[in-house]
Design a protein around this motif. Structure first.
Motif, PDB file in Angstrom:
ATOM      1  N   ASN A 115      25.411  48.827  -5.428  1.00 19.29           N
ATOM      2  CA  ASN A 115      25.696  48.381  -6.766  1.00 19.29           C
ATOM      3  C   ASN A 115      26.945  48.528  -7.692  1.00 19.29           C
ATOM      4  O   ASN A 115      27.304  48.719  -8.191  1.00 19.29           O
ATOM      5  CB  ASN A 115      24.456  48.397  -7.214  1.00 19.29           C
ATOM      6  CG  ASN A 115      23.757  48.214  -8.439  1.00 19.29           C
ATOM      7  OD1 ASN A 115      24.221  47.682  -8.769  1.00 19.29           O
ATOM      8  ND2 ASN A 115      23.490  48.936  -9.257  1.00 19.29           N
ATOM      9  N   LEU A 116      26.708  50.035  -7.587  1.00 16.42           N
ATOM     10  CA  LEU A 116      27.828  51.399  -8.967  1.00 16.42           C
ATOM     11  C   LEU A 116      28.199  52.010  -7.814  1.00 16.42           C
ATOM     12  O   LEU A 116      27.983  53.014  -7.171  1.00 16.42           O
ATOM     13  CB  LEU A 116      27.169  51.424  -9.181  1.00 16.42           C
ATOM     14  CG  LEU A 116      27.920  51.998 -10.911  1.00 16.42           C
ATOM     15  CD1 LEU A 116      28.753  51.052 -11.290  1.00 16.42           C
ATOM     16  CD2 LEU A 116      26.563  53.034 -12.017  1.00 16.42           C
ATOM     17  N   ASN A 144      29.165  45.208  -6.081  1.00 14.91           N
ATOM     18  CA  ASN A 144      29.611  44.755  -7.743  1.00 14.91           C
ATOM     19  C   ASN A 144      30.334  45.935  -7.977  1.00 14.91           C
ATOM     20  O   ASN A 144      31.028  46.391  -7.355  1.00 14.91           O
ATOM     21  CB  ASN A 144      27.267  45.550  -8.213  1.00 14.91           C
ATOM     22  CG  ASN A 144      27.026  44.861  -9.211  1.00 14.91           C
ATOM     23  OD1 ASN A 144      28.314  43.755  -9.686  1.00 14.91           O
ATOM     24  ND2 ASN A 144      25.524  44.755  -9.783  1.00 14.91           N
ATOM     25  N   LYS A 145      29.215  46.237  -9.027  1.00 17.59           N
ATOM     26  CA  LYS A 145      30.552  46.743  -9.581  1.00 17.59           C
ATOM     27  C   LYS A 145      31.463  48.437  -9.732  1.00 17.59           C
ATOM     28  O   LYS A 145      31.122  49.354  -8.719  1.00 17.59           O
ATOM     29  CB  LYS A 145      30.547  48.071 -11.690  1.00 17.59           C
ATOM     30  CG  LYS A 145      31.398  48.387 -12.558  1.00 17.59           C
ATOM     31  CD  LYS A 145      30.956  48.600 -13.651  1.00 17.59           C
ATOM     32  CE  LYS A 145      31.712  48.687 -14.977  1.00 17.59           C
ATOM     33  NZ  LYS A 145      31.218  49.286 -16.147  1.00 17.59           N
ATOM     34  N   ASN A 146      32.849  48.272  -9.638  1.00 14.11           N
ATOM     35  CA  ASN A 146      33.629  49.693  -8.621  1.00 14.11           C
ATOM     36  C   ASN A 146      32.510  49.386  -7.287  1.00 14.11           C
ATOM     37  O   ASN A 146      32.938  50.967  -6.910  1.00 14.11           O
ATOM     38  CB  ASN A 146      33.361  50.934  -9.002  1.00 14.11           C
ATOM     39  CG  ASN A 146      33.954  50.819 -11.024  1.00 14.11           C
ATOM     40  OD1 ASN A 146      34.966  50.478 -10.831  1.00 14.11           O
ATOM     41  ND2 ASN A 146      32.875  51.174 -11.872  1.00 14.11           N
ATOM     42  N   LEU A 175      30.178  40.791  -7.176  1.00 15.68           N
ATOM     43  CA  LEU A 175      29.867  39.901  -8.114  1.00 15.68           C
ATOM     44  C   LEU A 175      30.632  40.767  -9.564  1.00 15.68           C
ATOM     45  O   LEU A 175      29.662  41.111 -10.698  1.00 15.68           O
ATOM     46  CB  LEU A 175      28.760  41.060  -8.041  1.00 15.68           C
ATOM     47  CG  LEU A 175      27.300  40.590  -7.363  1.00 15.68           C
ATOM     48  CD1 LEU A 175      26.006  41.552  -7.208  1.00 15.68           C
ATOM     49  CD2 LEU A 175      27.828  38.499  -6.809  1.00 15.68           C
ATOM     50  N   ASP A 176      31.544  41.638  -9.504  1.00 10.93           N
ATOM     51  CA  ASP A 176      32.153  42.292 -10.408  1.00 10.93           C
ATOM     52  C   ASP A 176      33.689  42.435  -9.943  1.00 10.93           C
ATOM     53  O   ASP A 176      34.125  42.245  -9.219  1.00 10.93           O
ATOM     54  CB  ASP A 176      32.057  43.583 -10.558  1.00 10.93           C
ATOM     55  CG  ASP A 176      32.139  43.592 -11.998  1.00 10.93           C
ATOM     56  OD1 ASP A 176      31.593  43.281 -13.304  1.00 10.93           O
ATOM     57  OD2 ASP A 176      33.563  45.144 -11.972  1.00 10.93           O
ATOM     58  N   ASN A 177      34.530  42.050 -11.269  1.00  9.26           N
ATOM     59  CA  ASN A 177      36.083  41.786 -10.685  1.00  9.26           C
ATOM     60  C   ASN A 177      36.330  42.756 -10.420  1.00  9.26           C
ATOM     61  O   ASN A 177      37.863  43.160  -9.849  1.00  9.26           O
ATOM     62  CB  ASN A 177      36.884  41.169 -12.072  1.00  9.26           C
ATOM     63  CG  ASN A 177      36.785  40.033 -12.652  1.00  9.26           C
ATOM     64  OD1 ASN A 177      36.092  38.773 -11.611  1.00  9.26           O
ATOM     65  ND2 ASN A 177      36.746  39.987 -13.889  1.00  9.26           N
ATOM     66  N   SER A 178      35.401  44.155 -10.037  1.00 10.10           N
ATOM     67  CA  SER A 178      36.492  45.443  -9.633  1.00 10.10           C
ATOM     68  C   SER A 178      35.331  46.198  -9.002  1.00 10.10           C
ATOM     69  O   SER A 178      36.594  47.124  -7.987  1.00 10.10           O
ATOM     70  CB  SER A 178      35.677  47.335 -10.837  1.00 10.10           C
ATOM     71  OG  SER A 178      33.952  46.368 -10.756  1.00 10.10           O
ATOM     72  N   SER A 179      35.255  44.719  -8.116  1.00  6.80           N
ATOM     73  CA  SER A 179      34.366  44.878  -6.941  1.00  6.80           C
ATOM     74  C   SER A 179      35.697  44.636  -5.348  1.00  6.80           C
ATOM     75  O   SER A 179      36.782  44.075  -5.855  1.00  6.80           O
ATOM     76  CB  SER A 179      33.441  44.834  -6.513  1.00  6.80           C
ATOM     77  OG  SER A 179      33.534  42.961  -6.613  1.00  6.80           O
ATOM     78  N   SER A 204      33.581  34.674  -5.273  1.00  3.16           N
ATOM     79  CA  SER A 204      32.617  35.178  -5.726  1.00  3.16           C
ATOM     80  C   SER A 204      31.293  34.107  -5.594  1.00  3.16           C
ATOM     81  O   SER A 204      31.025  33.226  -4.889  1.00  3.16           O
ATOM     82  CB  SER A 204      33.292  34.907  -7.892  1.00  3.16           C
ATOM     83  OG  SER A 204      33.535  33.697  -7.609  1.00  3.16           O
ATOM     84  N   LYS A 221      20.802  36.200 -14.613  1.00  2.13           N
ATOM     85  CA  LYS A 221      20.552  37.803 -14.038  1.00  2.13           C
ATOM     86  C   LYS A 221      19.304  37.276 -12.876  1.00  2.13           C
ATOM     87  O   LYS A 221      19.742  37.477 -11.766  1.00  2.13           O
ATOM     88  CB  LYS A 221      19.586  38.876 -14.851  1.00  2.13           C
ATOM     89  CG  LYS A 221      19.800  40.526 -13.794  1.00  2.13           C
ATOM     90  CD  LYS A 221      19.018  41.372 -14.188  1.00  2.13           C
ATOM     91  CE  LYS A 221      19.110  42.130 -13.953  1.00  2.13           C
ATOM     92  NZ  LYS A 221      18.367  42.598 -12.517  1.00  2.13           N
TER      93      LYS A 221
END
Length: 259
Positions: A115-116, A144-146, A175-179, A204, A221
């Motif tokens: 997730n993070l 997900n993010k990072n 799920l995120d551009n940073s993943s 994605s 969501k």
């Protein structure tokens, strides 16, 4: 309290002939402190025996986790490994399986939701050393993010290991551009009468699928959460033990939906 601690484990699991065993290993840390766990497990499975091994990390943490698993299979033995991670600061699992018996089967499957700010690596090597053996690998990740995920899987087929059937697949949803997800599938084959394949995809989530659910009155969501569970639950569905399946599904729901 594992604050600034290093925990080292060494395990030996040996199944004699005509034995069956299911192991559920749950790692839980709620302290949010930094720590390191270093684990070495050696598994020997005798003739006509079956081992099902479930690795569950029940919550996110700031831990650094490393596990190395070495497995040896004999004639008509069966080994199933399931990996479910909730996300750690750094998590690496390496597994090497020697299929050293005829008509033996090996399955490694993973369903991960990060997730993070989590890092997850899985490295596998399946060595087909005798004829008429089967291996199946399926690695699925949602990042997900990072978050960063990596999978390196190798299938080795010895020259005498005719009639080998080996399959390997990795899939990732970002799920995120940073993943980020990196995959390296490998085949090393010295026998000519085999069926071996590998594949890897990452990307994605399908916006058309999200839009379809939103037209049915579902928020974006909730639509993403539903599609995430559907993507990961394929691995859970392959578990035959209903009680263990319920535990894993509940843990997966807590990761995805936040309860």
């Amino acid at each position: 309290n594992l604050k600034n601690k290093m925990v080292n484990n060494k395990n030996l699991i040996k199944l004699n002939n005509k034995s069956n065993l299911e192991i559920v290993e749950i790692n839980a840390d709620i302290s949010k402190n930094n720590y390191m766990q270093n684990n070495y497990t050696r598994i020997e499975i005798g003739n006509n025996s079956t081992l099902k091994n479930y690795n569950i990390q029940s919550n996110t943490s700031n831990g650094f986790f490393y596990k190395y698993i070495k497995v040896k299979l004999c004639d008509k033995s069966n080994y199933e490994e399931y990996i479910f991670s909730s996300g750690l600061k750094f998590n690496r699992i390496e597994e090497e399986v020697d299929i050293d018996g005829e008509n033996a089967k090996c399955s490694i499957q993973s369903s991960l939701f990060l997730n993070l700010d989590s890092h997850q690596e899985i490295k596998t090597q399946i060595n087909h050393l005798k004829p008429n053996s089967i291996s199946h690998q399926k690695i699925k990740k949602v990042l997900n993010k990072n978050c960063k995920g990596a999978y390196q899987g190798k299938i080795y087929v010895k020259n005498i290991a005719q009639k080998t059937d080996a399959y390997q697949l990795s899939k990732a949803l970002l799920l995120d551009n940073s993943s980020e997800f990196n995959a390296k599938p490998e085949l090393e084959i010295y026998a000519d009468d085999v069926k071996c394949s590998h594949g890897s995809t990452s990307g994605s989530m399908n916006e058309d699928s999200i839009f379809y659910l939103m037209t049915r009155g579902i928020s974006r969501k909730n639509a993403v959460d539903l599609l995430t569970k559907a993507f990961l639950f394929e691995v859970v569905e392959s578990i035959s033990n209903t009680e263990i399946k319920k535990i894993i599904e509940k843990n997966l729901d807590r990761q995805i939906y936040g309860y």
